[in-house]
Design an enzyme around this catalytic site. Sequence first.
Site, PDB file in Angstrom:
ATOM      1  N   GLY A 138       0.733  -1.249   0.000  1.00  0.00           N
ATOM      2  CA  GLY A 138       0.000   0.000   0.000  1.00  0.00           C
ATOM      3  C   GLY A 138       0.762   1.298   0.000  1.00  0.00           C
ATOM      4  O   GLY A 138       0.144   2.364  -0.070  1.00  0.00           O
TER       5      GLY A 138
ATOM      6  N   PRO B 176       4.199  -5.101  -1.194  1.00  0.00           N
ATOM      7  CA  PRO B 176       3.933  -3.971  -2.078  1.00  0.00           C
ATOM      8  C   PRO B 176       3.631  -4.410  -3.511  1.00  0.00           C
ATOM      9  O   PRO B 176       4.203  -5.396  -3.990  1.00  0.00           O
ATOM     10  CB  PRO B 176       5.267  -3.202  -2.049  1.00  0.00           C
ATOM     11  CG  PRO B 176       6.294  -4.264  -1.796  1.00  0.00           C
ATOM     12  CD  PRO B 176       5.637  -5.257  -0.889  1.00  0.00           C
ATOM     13  N   GLY B 177       2.735  -3.709  -4.150  1.00  0.00           N
ATOM     14  CA  GLY B 177       2.458  -3.941  -5.570  1.00  0.00           C
ATOM     15  C   GLY B 177       2.764  -2.674  -6.345  1.00  0.00           C
ATOM     16  O   GLY B 177       3.786  -2.547  -7.011  1.00  0.00           O
ATOM     17  N   ARG B 178       1.876  -1.692  -6.165  1.00  0.00           N
ATOM     18  CA  ARG B 178       1.984  -0.418  -6.883  1.00  0.00           C
ATOM     19  C   ARG B 178       3.382   0.208  -6.806  1.00  0.00           C
ATOM     20  O   ARG B 178       3.932   0.622  -7.825  1.00  0.00           O
ATOM     21  CB  ARG B 178       0.969   0.562  -6.273  1.00  0.00           C
ATOM     22  CG  ARG B 178       0.850   1.884  -6.987  1.00  0.00           C
ATOM     23  CD  ARG B 178      -0.010   2.853  -6.157  1.00  0.00           C
ATOM     24  NE  ARG B 178      -1.230   2.231  -5.704  1.00  0.00           N
ATOM     25  CZ  ARG B 178      -2.379   2.245  -6.364  1.00  0.00           C
ATOM     26  NH1 ARG B 178      -2.471   2.890  -7.507  1.00  0.00           N
ATOM     27  NH2 ARG B 178      -3.441   1.628  -5.875  1.00  0.00           N
TER      28      ARG B 178
ATOM     29  N   TYR C 259     -11.841   5.176 -10.719  1.00  0.00           N
ATOM     30  CA  TYR C 259     -11.573   5.915  -9.485  1.00  0.00           C
ATOM     31  C   TYR C 259     -11.367   7.416  -9.686  1.00  0.00           C
ATOM     32  O   TYR C 259     -11.034   8.112  -8.727  1.00  0.00           O
ATOM     33  CB  TYR C 259     -10.273   5.422  -8.809  1.00  0.00           C
ATOM     34  CG  TYR C 259     -10.022   3.943  -8.759  1.00  0.00           C
ATOM     35  CD1 TYR C 259     -10.808   3.109  -7.953  1.00  0.00           C
ATOM     36  CD2 TYR C 259      -8.966   3.388  -9.463  1.00  0.00           C
ATOM     37  CE1 TYR C 259     -10.533   1.755  -7.874  1.00  0.00           C
ATOM     38  CE2 TYR C 259      -8.686   2.025  -9.382  1.00  0.00           C
ATOM     39  CZ  TYR C 259      -9.472   1.220  -8.593  1.00  0.00           C
ATOM     40  OH  TYR C 259      -9.198  -0.103  -8.502  1.00  0.00           O
TER      41      TYR C 259
ATOM     42  N   CYS D 110     -16.571   3.211 -26.815  1.00  0.00           N
ATOM     43  CA  CYS D 110     -17.921   3.772 -26.941  1.00  0.00           C
ATOM     44  C   CYS D 110     -18.551   3.970 -25.569  1.00  0.00           C
ATOM     45  O   CYS D 110     -19.519   3.309 -25.202  1.00  0.00           O
ATOM     46  CB  CYS D 110     -18.772   2.864 -27.804  1.00  0.00           C
ATOM     47  SG  CYS D 110     -17.994   2.546 -29.374  1.00  0.00           S
TER      48      CYS D 110
ATOM     49  N   TYR E  29      -1.623  -1.525 -12.223  1.00  0.00           N
ATOM     50  CA  TYR E  29      -3.079  -1.548 -12.426  1.00  0.00           C
ATOM     51  C   TYR E  29      -3.509  -0.920 -13.750  1.00  0.00           C
ATOM     52  O   TYR E  29      -4.558  -0.300 -13.839  1.00  0.00           O
ATOM     53  CB  TYR E  29      -3.805  -0.884 -11.233  1.00  0.00           C
ATOM     54  CG  TYR E  29      -3.405  -1.503  -9.907  1.00  0.00           C
ATOM     55  CD1 TYR E  29      -3.790  -2.810  -9.601  1.00  0.00           C
ATOM     56  CD2 TYR E  29      -2.608  -0.818  -8.989  1.00  0.00           C
ATOM     57  CE1 TYR E  29      -3.401  -3.410  -8.404  1.00  0.00           C
ATOM     58  CE2 TYR E  29      -2.218  -1.406  -7.796  1.00  0.00           C
ATOM     59  CZ  TYR E  29      -2.609  -2.699  -7.512  1.00  0.00           C
ATOM     60  OH  TYR E  29      -2.222  -3.294  -6.337  1.00  0.00           O
TER      61      TYR E  29
HETATM   62  C1  LIG Z   1      -3.526  -5.042  -3.635  1.00  0.00           C
HETATM   63  C2  LIG Z   1      -2.928  -5.643  -2.451  1.00  0.00           C
HETATM   64  C3  LIG Z   1      -1.610  -5.347  -2.106  1.00  0.00           C
HETATM   65  C4  LIG Z   1      -0.778  -4.354  -2.841  1.00  0.00           C
HETATM   66  O1  LIG Z   1      -1.266  -3.066  -2.711  1.00  0.00           O
HETATM   67  P1  LIG Z   1      -0.471  -1.869  -3.419  1.00  0.00           P
HETATM   68  O2  LIG Z   1      -1.267  -0.662  -3.095  1.00  0.00           O
HETATM   69  O3  LIG Z   1      -0.463  -2.164  -4.862  1.00  0.00           O
HETATM   70  O4  LIG Z   1       0.890  -1.844  -2.831  1.00  0.00           O
HETATM   71  C5  LIG Z   1      -1.073  -5.989  -1.020  1.00  0.00           C
HETATM   72  N1  LIG Z   1      -1.784  -6.891  -0.301  1.00  0.00           N
HETATM   73  C6  LIG Z   1      -3.052  -7.198  -0.621  1.00  0.00           C
HETATM   74  C7  LIG Z   1      -3.770  -8.184   0.178  1.00  0.00           C
HETATM   75  C8  LIG Z   1      -3.665  -6.582  -1.702  1.00  0.00           C
HETATM   76  O5  LIG Z   1      -4.922  -6.894  -1.993  1.00  0.00           O
END
Ligand SMILES: *Cc1c(COP(=O)(O)O)cnc(C)c1O
Length: 437
Positions: free
Chosen positions: A252, A295-297, A338, A365, A395
């Site tokens: 996050g 972390p992802g984002r 969003y 469209c 994303y």
């Molecule tokens: C989406 C998600 C993440 C990653 O969140 P980011 O905002 O992309 O860092 C981590 N843990 C869980 C369980 C998620 O669903």
Amino acid sequence: MDLSNICENISVNSKNHVCFAGQDVCDLARDYGTPLYLMDEERIRRNCKVYAEAVREFFGEGSMVLYASKACSFARMYSIINDEGLGTDVVSSGELFTALRVGFSAENMFFHSNNKTDDDIYYAIDNGVGHFVVDNAEELEAINRIAGEKGIKQGVLLRLTPGIDPHTYAAVATGKVDSKFGSAIETGQAEEITALAVGLENIDLEGFHCHVGSQVFDAEVYIRSTDIMLTFIKEMQDKLGYTARLLDIGGGFGVRYVEDDPYIDIREGIRQTAESMHKKAEELGIKMPVVFMEPGRSIVADAGMTVYTVGTVKRIPRYKNYVSIDGGMADNPRFALYGSKYTLALANRANDEATFECSVVGRCCESGDIIQEKVMLPDGIKRNDIIAVMTTGAYNYSMSSNYNRLGKPPIVMLNKGESYVAVRRQTLEDIMSNDVY
Ligand SMILES: *Cc1c(COP(=O)(O)O)cnc(C)c1O
């Protein structure tokens, strides 16, 4: 504006063209076509290292970073993450299949999602997935049953909701009591599911998980959530005699989409969180659990850029102006979902004065097919100009669709002055490949 304020991998060259990872975006558009996803491999690796080094330093041995692969999932991405020594979160058999195909260690995979089907569970167990992050009691019982059939004891973490609101967008806040995800501590359901898990024969309860939301810029959120989680660990120790070995504190951390977004020092955020956790564990008299982050984002977002070609420029006198591009919500649905902010630039006239206000819209469209509103671009923008959208690594591709039967753009990786295709462009044949006729 100075584009390098968004991320240091963006610059402008002597031709007044936007460059990404040091490469001319207009040249890349010409060579690979548009719409085009670009990814800066060095930036991905750097982001991985920032997390891995900080987590090792401040949380110590055994702690690990898991890449939340839903942010951007394709084969090459899993190879890079594997190379960097990170584990990964997967949420479907499709993500799992992709990771396995490139040799990702199943032991380092964490299977998430609020609704794993029986097929998913069989598939994951058959392939030796190390850990399930379990959302609720029904799912826990299904995993116990299937693990029993297979004669194994499955490693499991329980996803709990600590009941805090990270003050981020509602659609990405996941740690509140009424969330669709996890079992709430406040309602007693977290305790119930823990007691259940401890008693199940084919479940090895490794610990707990929480994820409070996304685009978080302040370690305070993690400090509050980990306080609650550590207190819960202590409570379970006292009430059930169960001690969690592992605590996954979620993902996050935020990224910069626009100049007004705050800067974040991830290393410092991790340091502060760790310091607070060590203190809290000591105060509670419990052993500090092994800590995982996911972390992802913040691993991929600023490693991505999307490049489009301008089609029509429509001026509606006294109302507004539209610039239509050759992609849109099918490759980036985030404004439609969003209202997400992005920074855009005219890649072939990067530093020209931006005096033309417009909405940059896609070719789908839908009136809601918008990449961004109130964008300032140079006057005289016209057909065949090139538009670059910054910070699209997370994303975007992973949320892309074939709406209107548009083919998905390719992903081209940039690395040390070279470029290579990691995902090829979908062809017309690809689009029809599942049709039976
Ligand atoms: C989406 C998600 C993440 C990653 O969140 P980011 O905002 O992309 O860092 C981590 N843990 C869980 C369980 C998620 O669903």
